[in-house]
Design an enzyme around this catalytic site. Structure first.
Site, PDB file in Angstrom:
ATOM      1  N   TYR A 115      37.327  -8.062  11.470  1.00  0.00           N
ATOM      2  CA  TYR A 115      38.190  -7.926  10.295  1.00  0.00           C
ATOM      3  C   TYR A 115      38.833  -6.546  10.243  1.00  0.00           C
ATOM      4  O   TYR A 115      40.049  -6.416  10.071  1.00  0.00           O
ATOM      5  CB  TYR A 115      37.387  -8.173   9.018  1.00  0.00           C
ATOM      6  CG  TYR A 115      38.195  -7.981   7.754  1.00  0.00           C
ATOM      7  CD1 TYR A 115      38.981  -9.007   7.246  1.00  0.00           C
ATOM      8  CD2 TYR A 115      38.199  -6.759   7.085  1.00  0.00           C
ATOM      9  CE1 TYR A 115      39.740  -8.831   6.097  1.00  0.00           C
ATOM     10  CE2 TYR A 115      38.950  -6.571   5.940  1.00  0.00           C
ATOM     11  CZ  TYR A 115      39.710  -7.607   5.451  1.00  0.00           C
ATOM     12  OH  TYR A 115      40.465  -7.426   4.323  1.00  0.00           O
ATOM     13  N   GLN A 116      38.031  -5.515  10.398  1.00  0.00           N
ATOM     14  CA  GLN A 116      38.545  -4.147  10.260  1.00  0.00           C
ATOM     15  C   GLN A 116      39.637  -3.853  11.288  1.00  0.00           C
ATOM     16  O   GLN A 116      40.687  -3.286  10.952  1.00  0.00           O
ATOM     17  CB  GLN A 116      37.401  -3.127  10.435  1.00  0.00           C
ATOM     18  CG  GLN A 116      36.088  -3.477   9.763  1.00  0.00           C
ATOM     19  CD  GLN A 116      36.047  -3.163   8.281  1.00  0.00           C
ATOM     20  OE1 GLN A 116      37.080  -3.110   7.622  1.00  0.00           O
ATOM     21  NE2 GLN A 116      34.852  -2.967   7.748  1.00  0.00           N
ATOM     22  N   ASP A 140      34.437   0.649   1.994  1.00  0.00           N
ATOM     23  CA  ASP A 140      33.419   0.848   3.034  1.00  0.00           C
ATOM     24  C   ASP A 140      33.905   1.747   4.150  1.00  0.00           C
ATOM     25  O   ASP A 140      33.111   2.268   4.925  1.00  0.00           O
ATOM     26  CB  ASP A 140      32.964  -0.491   3.604  1.00  0.00           C
ATOM     27  CG  ASP A 140      34.115  -1.325   4.136  1.00  0.00           C
ATOM     28  OD1 ASP A 140      34.725  -0.927   5.140  1.00  0.00           O
ATOM     29  OD2 ASP A 140      34.410  -2.383   3.559  1.00  0.00           O
ATOM     30  N   ASP A 191      42.889   3.506  -9.440  1.00  0.00           N
ATOM     31  CA  ASP A 191      43.551   2.203  -9.422  1.00  0.00           C
ATOM     32  C   ASP A 191      44.704   2.208  -8.420  1.00  0.00           C
ATOM     33  O   ASP A 191      45.679   2.941  -8.573  1.00  0.00           O
ATOM     34  CB  ASP A 191      44.057   1.900 -10.833  1.00  0.00           C
ATOM     35  CG  ASP A 191      44.703   0.531 -10.956  1.00  0.00           C
ATOM     36  OD1 ASP A 191      44.837  -0.167  -9.930  1.00  0.00           O
ATOM     37  OD2 ASP A 191      45.094   0.161 -12.070  1.00  0.00           O
ATOM     38  N   GLY A 192      44.593   1.367  -7.404  1.00  0.00           N
ATOM     39  CA  GLY A 192      45.618   1.316  -6.367  1.00  0.00           C
ATOM     40  C   GLY A 192      46.946   0.785  -6.865  1.00  0.00           C
ATOM     41  O   GLY A 192      48.005   1.196  -6.378  1.00  0.00           O
ATOM     42  N   ASP A 210      43.464  -3.657   0.904  1.00  0.00           N
ATOM     43  CA  ASP A 210      42.098  -4.089   1.156  1.00  0.00           C
ATOM     44  C   ASP A 210      41.236  -3.961  -0.098  1.00  0.00           C
ATOM     45  O   ASP A 210      40.040  -3.828  -0.009  1.00  0.00           O
ATOM     46  CB  ASP A 210      41.512  -3.245   2.293  1.00  0.00           C
ATOM     47  CG  ASP A 210      40.261  -3.855   2.883  1.00  0.00           C
ATOM     48  OD1 ASP A 210      40.057  -5.062   2.709  1.00  0.00           O
ATOM     49  OD2 ASP A 210      39.482  -3.116   3.495  1.00  0.00           O
ATOM     50  N   SER A 212      41.155  -4.114  -4.864  1.00  0.00           N
ATOM     51  CA  SER A 212      41.743  -4.029  -6.191  1.00  0.00           C
ATOM     52  C   SER A 212      40.632  -4.009  -7.207  1.00  0.00           C
ATOM     53  O   SER A 212      39.470  -4.238  -6.872  1.00  0.00           O
ATOM     54  CB  SER A 212      42.684  -5.208  -6.476  1.00  0.00           C
ATOM     55  OG  SER A 212      41.933  -6.330  -6.866  1.00  0.00           O
ATOM     56  N   ASP A 213      41.006  -3.770  -8.455  1.00  0.00           N
ATOM     57  CA  ASP A 213      40.060  -3.888  -9.553  1.00  0.00           C
ATOM     58  C   ASP A 213      39.554  -5.320  -9.579  1.00  0.00           C
ATOM     59  O   ASP A 213      40.348  -6.273  -9.548  1.00  0.00           O
ATOM     60  CB  ASP A 213      40.778  -3.562 -10.873  1.00  0.00           C
ATOM     61  CG  ASP A 213      39.823  -3.429 -12.044  1.00  0.00           C
ATOM     62  OD1 ASP A 213      40.060  -2.586 -12.904  1.00  0.00           O
ATOM     63  OD2 ASP A 213      38.847  -4.193 -12.099  1.00  0.00           O
ATOM     64  N   TYR A 278      32.029 -14.964   7.184  1.00  0.00           N
ATOM     65  CA  TYR A 278      32.859 -15.339   6.041  1.00  0.00           C
ATOM     66  C   TYR A 278      32.896 -16.872   5.973  1.00  0.00           C
ATOM     67  O   TYR A 278      32.674 -17.547   6.981  1.00  0.00           O
ATOM     68  CB  TYR A 278      34.279 -14.791   6.190  1.00  0.00           C
ATOM     69  CG  TYR A 278      34.421 -13.312   5.896  1.00  0.00           C
ATOM     70  CD1 TYR A 278      33.329 -12.540   5.496  1.00  0.00           C
ATOM     71  CD2 TYR A 278      35.645 -12.682   6.028  1.00  0.00           C
ATOM     72  CE1 TYR A 278      33.470 -11.186   5.236  1.00  0.00           C
ATOM     73  CE2 TYR A 278      35.790 -11.320   5.763  1.00  0.00           C
ATOM     74  CZ  TYR A 278      34.700 -10.579   5.371  1.00  0.00           C
ATOM     75  OH  TYR A 278      34.841  -9.243   5.111  1.00  0.00           O
TER      76      TYR A 278
END
Length: 343
Positions: A115-116, A140, A191-192, A210, A212-213, A278
């Site tokens: 994923y990364q 992370d 907050d992005g 990658d 959000s709130d 996942y």
């Protein structure tokens, strides 16, 4: 037509869930959808410990009805409530350390690289020379680690809403969070969405979404309005990449992202990523490119000319890498062949 094309291409069944709610964990690895109308139920369990049964963590959640990924727990290393969410880190028997947020697996040391690497390298190698990169979320540090492998990236801004995730990653996932000390990185805990709204026009070459709130602002982060704003702060030819959900469960959401969120861009596409831990072993990346300036090579197109098409031809498509990884770049999943094959 987009939805039908997606389902026909991958042999997908009709969606199991129709009513939906956009919710995103702090690290942003898992965009969640639920049929439940109750807000708390839609978010899933808030106590990660409640999902450990007979020594196994079982990811039961209404986002993927009738399906649960299970990992055997060797030892719980951390369980706390951050300002925004329930956070757990445990040592598993076969997948290394595992990060859980609000009952949802965010990463395992065993397979986090797929994923990364794809979330970072798909947009970055689709750009000729990204010097300014914005990462929204990714607490992370895994996506940041991969972004920092690009020497052409001169300024990397990361905006993560939950500082508790960053601190947990530094303590328990040093191989994932190793890039926070890179001198090119500016970490902003906040907050992005608000950060992007304040950013100047044409500030970034690549934006990676990658996080959000996890409550209300998640919907705004994945709204058409947010992508119109993201288009504003991208430079001509710039690329945005965000988590794009699972083909096997969320075909409706994929269609919505391609059609609605991609409307401002010259191209909008979906790339598939294999993630064993996942749901259904798969997740996607939504990629969109801003049109080039008229005088630039490949330019002259309308900024909305793509209209959210799922597949477009070169040179604007993000399917085709514009650079190749240098020989000394440490990669475990991404290759130029994997890049093209993902679309």
């Amino acid at each position: 037509r987009i939805k039908s094309a997606i389902r026909n291409a991958y042999g997908l069944p009709k969606p199991l869930v129709t009513a939906r709610s956009w919710l995103v964990t702090s690290t942003g690895h898992r965009l969640m959808m639920a049929a439940a109308t109750d807000g708390a139920a839609a978010r899933g369990p808030l106590d990660c410990a409640s999902l450990i049964e007979n020594g196994w963590f079982m990811e039961k959640n209404q986002q993927w009805p009738g399906h649960a990924t299970s990992l055997q727990v060797q030892k719980v290393l951390l369980h706390e409530r951050t300002q925004f969410q329930d956070l757990m880190v445990f040592e598993s028997t076969n997948h290394g350390r595992v990060l859980i947020l609000d009952g949802v697996i965010q990463l395992t040391e065993h397979d986090e690289m797929s994923y990364q690497e794809m979330m970072a390298h798909l947009p970055l190698f689709a750009h000729e020379r990204p010097t300014d990169v914005l990462v929204i979320g990714g607490g992370d540090g895994g996506v940041l680690r991969e972004v920092c492998k690009h020497k052409c990236a001169e300024r990397i801004t990361m905006c993560e809403i939950d500082g508790g995730v960053v601190e947990a990653a530094k303590q328990f996932f040093p191989s994932v969070s190793c890039a926070f000390g890179d001198p090119r990185v500016t970490l902003i805990v906040g907050d992005g969405v608000a950060f992007a709204e304040r950013a100047q026009d044409a500030s970034y070459d690549v934006i990676i979404i990658d996080s959000s709130d996890p409550v209300g602002p998640a919907a705004k982060l994945f709204s058409k309005e947010f992508y119109v704003n993201a288009h504003r702060i991208l430079r001509p030819g710039g690329v945005i990449c965000s988590q794009g959900e699972c083909l096997w469960v969320h075909a409706d959401l994929i269609e919505e992202m391609l059609k609605e969120n991609g409307q401002s861009f010259a191209t909008a596409e979906y790339a598939s990523i294999q993630m064993p831990t996942y749901p259904h072993g798969q997740i996607g990346a939504f990629l969109a490119r801003k049109a080039m300036a008229a005088a630039e090579p490949g330019g002259g197109g309308d900024a909305g000319a793509g209209g959210g098409q799922a597949c477009v031809a070169a040179p604007m498509s993000c399917r085709f890498p514009r650079r190749s990884p240098p020989a000394d770049m440490e990669l475990r999943y991404y290759t130029t062949e994997m890049h093209a094959a993902a679309f």
